[in-house]
Design a protein around this motif. Structure first.
Motif, PDB file in Angstrom:
ATOM      1  N   ILE A  10       0.863  -1.186   0.000  1.00 24.26           N
ATOM      2  CA  ILE A  10       0.000   0.000   0.000  1.00 24.26           C
ATOM      3  C   ILE A  10       0.896   1.230   0.000  1.00 24.26           C
ATOM      4  O   ILE A  10       1.716   1.415   0.905  1.00 24.26           O
ATOM      5  CB  ILE A  10      -0.920   0.043   1.240  1.00 24.26           C
ATOM      6  N   LEU A  41      -2.659   4.529  -3.235  1.00 24.04           N
ATOM      7  CA  LEU A  41      -3.785   4.958  -2.397  1.00 24.04           C
ATOM      8  C   LEU A  41      -3.785   6.483  -2.259  1.00 24.04           C
ATOM      9  O   LEU A  41      -3.142   7.034  -1.364  1.00 24.04           O
ATOM     10  CB  LEU A  41      -3.672   4.299  -1.022  1.00 24.04           C
ATOM     11  N   CYS A  77      -6.191   2.135  -5.690  1.00 27.79           N
ATOM     12  CA  CYS A  77      -7.107   1.846  -4.578  1.00 27.79           C
ATOM     13  C   CYS A  77      -7.726   3.176  -4.159  1.00 27.79           C
ATOM     14  O   CYS A  77      -7.045   4.038  -3.610  1.00 27.79           O
ATOM     15  CB  CYS A  77      -6.351   1.206  -3.408  1.00 27.79           C
TER      16      CYS A  77
END
Length: 205
Positions: A10, A41, A77
């Motif tokens: 992430i 993200l 994301c």
């Protein structure tokens, strides 16, 4: 697909705009830790930048899509794209783990963030919800960083690993300034991102 747990990196940030150093860091994490994917993200409303003017999140998301469109292990994301007051890392990780229970998440952060990790919202929960990868560029500080990692591992039972990265001195702030000054940015961002920025007249003051 095998029955082993997926390993997903992430990489959070404002990505205002996304640039070549972001992509290099993602590649380093993917390769060094044998990850299945890296999820970019974008922060819709990050609490640590509450007084900072940013491009609209939809523009930033579009630029991420353009930057990663030909890199198969990079995914978008957009769990933090909503306009709620603020998005905290611990809440996002909890949501992701609940949604993807067969996945191990590796949260990529700059090594400097280790030294203010105690000020993050719920560092203990973050430590339970993911493995932390600390990106180190200045290897002269490695001993200091390793000591800090030991402190955090003891305090929060964190799992923290050093992510070695090349020293690419690129910052989104410098790109925004260059655009305002009508300077060249083609060496700093993917061509598709530069075209999008100019098409939408972003960051021009």
């Amino acid at each position: 697909m095998s029955d082993r747990e997926r390993r997903i990196g992430i990489m959070g940030g404002t990505f205002d705009p996304i640039h070549n150093a972001h992509l290099t860091l993602a590649r380093q994490a993917y390769e060094q830790f044998s990850l299945d994917e890296i999820w970019m993200l974008p922060n819709g409303n990050p609490p640590h930048k509450r007084n900072t003017r940013q491009a609209d999140v939809e523009y930033r998301i579009d630029m991420i899509r353009l930057a990663i469109q030909e890199i198969p292990y990079l995914k978008l994301c957009d769990i933090e794209r909503s306009g709620q007051n603020y998005h905290y890392t611990y809440e996002t990780l909890q949501q992701l783990n609940k949604k993807y229970p067969d996945t191990v998440f590796y949260f990529i952060m700059g090594a400097d963030s280790l030294f203010d990790f105690d000020q993050w919202k719920e560092p203990g929960i973050i430590s339970r919800e993911c493995i932390l990868l600390a990106a180190v560029r200045d290897h002269h500080r490695r001993g200091e960083i390793e000591e800090r990692i030991r402190e955090l591992e003891e305090k929060y039972e964190s799992r923290i690993y050093i992510l070695g990265t090349p020293n690419m001195d690129i910052a989104s702030e410098d790109i925004r300034k260059a655009l305002a000054d009508k300077s060249e940015i083609s060496h700093l961002v993917p061509a598709a991102v530069e075209n999008y920025i100019r098409q939408h007249n972003l960051y021009c003051m």
